[in-house]
Enzyme design. Structure first.
Site, PDB file in Angstrom:
ATOM      1  N   ARG A 150       0.876  -1.070   0.097  1.00  7.45           N
ATOM      2  CA  ARG A 150       0.090   0.205  -0.014  1.00  7.45           C
ATOM      3  C   ARG A 150       0.817   1.265   0.015  1.00  7.45           C
ATOM      4  NH1 ARG A 150      -3.070  -3.742   3.355  1.00  7.45           N
ATOM      5  NH2 ARG A 150      -1.141  -3.268   4.931  1.00  7.45           N
ATOM      6  N   ASP A 170       9.726  -6.513  -5.042  1.00  5.53           N
ATOM      7  CA  ASP A 170       8.980  -7.152  -4.175  1.00  5.53           C
ATOM      8  C   ASP A 170       8.607  -8.612  -4.737  1.00  5.53           C
ATOM      9  OD1 ASP A 170       6.529  -8.053  -2.687  1.00  5.53           O
ATOM     10  OD2 ASP A 170       5.956  -5.928  -2.450  1.00  5.53           O
ATOM     11  N   ALA A 230       9.551   2.300   7.919  1.00  2.14           N
ATOM     12  CA  ALA A 230       8.606   1.105   7.897  1.00  2.14           C
ATOM     13  C   ALA A 230       8.743   0.502   9.389  1.00  2.14           C
ATOM     14  CB  ALA A 230       8.865   0.092   6.984  1.00  2.14           C
ATOM     15  N   ASP A 255      12.746   6.963  10.390  1.00  3.49           N
ATOM     16  CA  ASP A 255      11.558   7.320  11.300  1.00  3.49           C
ATOM     17  C   ASP A 255      11.318   6.226  12.573  1.00  3.49           C
ATOM     18  OD1 ASP A 255       9.243   8.868  11.954  1.00  3.49           O
ATOM     19  OD2 ASP A 255       7.969   7.218  11.152  1.00  3.49           O
ATOM     20  N   GLU A 260      13.043   1.401  20.509  1.00  2.03           N
ATOM     21  CA  GLU A 260      12.208   2.795  20.525  1.00  2.03           C
ATOM     22  C   GLU A 260      11.753   2.943  21.896  1.00  2.03           C
ATOM     23  OE1 GLU A 260       9.141   3.040  17.622  1.00  2.03           O
ATOM     24  OE2 GLU A 260      10.622   2.813  15.732  1.00  2.03           O
ATOM     25  N   HIS A 279       9.216   8.197  15.176  1.00  2.00           N
ATOM     26  CA  HIS A 279       8.194   7.484  14.657  1.00  2.00           C
ATOM     27  C   HIS A 279       6.812   8.093  14.234  1.00  2.00           C
ATOM     28  CE1 HIS A 279       6.755   2.846  14.737  1.00  2.00           C
ATOM     29  NE2 HIS A 279       5.917   3.602  13.870  1.00  2.00           N
ATOM     30  N   ALA A 282       2.746   7.836  10.873  1.00  2.00           N
ATOM     31  CA  ALA A 282       1.444   7.942  10.839  1.00  2.00           C
ATOM     32  C   ALA A 282       0.762   9.078  11.577  1.00  2.00           C
ATOM     33  CB  ALA A 282       1.009   6.640  11.291  1.00  2.00           C
TER      34      ALA A 282
END
Ligand code: NAD
Ligand code: MLT
Length: 385
Positions: A150, A170, A230, A255, A260, A279, A282
């Site tokens: 996506r 991919d 990712a 990111d 983390e 991060h 989103a």
């Protein structure tokens, strides 16, 4: 029925659970793992983002748990195997943050090419270093996308708008599946050899842990720039550090990190050519609302009607198919239970389910699964998904 939300979730999602689902919702963020272990057996569903670690131990303590909802894409913080063993459905909300994450990746790509964060920091410190920050153009350069799902596809579409040439690797898709104009699907090694910028968009798993390793860096074009929006761990941080030090890699934008939050003294932060965000892939109002609404609807559908949508460990059906199949699914379950009871203590080596009548062949699989599920649940005396 009670739902625990253990990470921040947009209020719209909470409202759906309470109003549409008539569920008792408790949002308790920032709990320690110990706190969670102590309370999890009081809930029928758990909703998380990436902060909560849904470990085997937590799942085993959740004696009432029926569903785990992940408000977002990656389910690497959920022990799927442990959930499946207990018959718990794990669902994610994979569509809501795709555009936002693709846009963040492009922001990192542009920042990396023009050293924008470094130039801004230098300016804020009172310096005027026009010669120091000499960027590279994106137009005409090759962008290599590893993982054309996506997010990868959305990046491919947008990169064409920046006049970049796009290569993608991919192994699980064919060119017809890509739906993206002007994109070339290649083997990973060809992508490594040709790309000026490489961005990864694969899920984190055993096969993708340290996919971008010392060996991979050695195959890349000298001066390549790397972006990871990712998951931490897809890029081997130690190998990346060495590759930047040696000049093989000209810079990286990250990111996400192997740990983390990352340690303050993570060697990567000592390098000048690293651009990073905590991060935030989103993190837009739109994406957070989308994933909260998506997962809330899914949890309500499942707890109230048994409809499974976007499950990563169970077959999902569309609402229309489910409406037609519903009475047959009930019958299949009853038949499975009956056989389970009739065969108690007797070994079974095979089971065959025959169909006659109106059910189309394409719909027999969920019915067969339902027979097997009920049969095994009775024989095992525990829930089976
Ligand atoms: P997706 O499932 O749609 O796409 C993943 C693609 O990777 C698939 O097409 C799959 O075939 C491919 N793939 C798997 N293994 C591969 C391999 N070894 N080599 C090449 N390709 C491989 O997922 P998506 O929605 O595009 O999300 C991708 C990643 O982005 C996930 O890891 C997700 O957790 C992460 N993500 C991060 C953020 C963030 O905040 N930074 C936000 C959303 C998603
Ligand atoms: C995801 O996989 O969806 C992202 O990591 C976003 C998040 O939940 O923070």
């Amino acid at each position: 029925m009670k739902v625990l939300i253990s990470d921040p979730l947009c209020p719209k999602g909470v409202k759906i659970l309470e109003v549409e689902g008539d569920l008792l919702v408790e949002q308790r963020c920032g709990l320690t793992q110990e706190d969670l272990l102590g309370i999890i057996d009081g809930y029928d569903a758990l909703i998380v983002r990436s902060g909560t670690q849904v470990t085997r131990e937590l799942i085993e303590k959740g004696s009432r748990l029926k569903a785990i909802g992940r408000a977002g894409t990656g389910v690497d913080n959920v022990d799927i195997e442990a959930a499946s063993e207990r018959g718990i459905v794990v669902m994610n909300a994979p569509f809501g943050n795709t555009i936002t994450t693709a846009e963040h990746t492009l922001s990192l790509l542009l920042s990396l090419a023009r050293e924008i964060p470094q130039a801004y920091a230098s300016l804020r410190e009172g310096r005027w270093e026009r010669k120091k920050f000499m960027g590279v153009e994106l137009g005409g350069k090759i962008l290599g996308i590893v993982g054309l799902g996506r997010i990868g596809k959305e990046i491919a579409r947008r990169a064409r708008g920046l006049a970049m040439e796009v290569l993608a690797a991919d192994p699980y898709i064919s060119l017809q599946d890509t739906e993206v104009q002007g994109l070339k699907l290649v083997e990973l090694d060809e992508l490594y050899a040709k790309a000026d910028f490489i961005t990864v968009h694969v899920p984190l798993g055993e096969k993708t842990w340290h996919l971008i390793s010392e060996e991979a860096f050695a195959k890349m074009k000298p001066g390549v720039r790397i972006i990871n929006c990712a998951r931490g761990g897809i890029v081997d941080e130690q190998a990346l550090y060495q590759a930047i030090k040696s000049g093989q890699v000209a810079g990286a934008a990250l990111d996400v990190f192997e740990k983390e939050p990352p340690d303050k003294d993570n060697p990567l932060f000592s390098l000048e050519n690293i651009v990073s965000t905590p991060h935030l892939g989103a993190s837009t109002k739109e994406a957070q609302e989308n994933v909260a609404v998506e997962i809330a609807h899914q949890v309500v559908q499942f707890l109230k009607k048994g409809i499974v949508v976007n499950a990563v460990n169970a077959p999902s059906l569309s609402y229309e198919t489910l409406t037609v199949l519903s009475p047959y699914l009930e019958l299949a379950e009853k038949l499975g239970k009956l056989i389970g009871q009739l065969t108690e203590g007797v070994p079974i080596s095979s089971l065959s389910v025959s169909y006659a009548g109106v059910i189309p062949k394409t719909h027999s699989r969920p019915l067969t699964l339902s027979v097997v599920q009920a049969l095994l649940a009775v024989r095992e005396k525990r829930p089976v998904n």
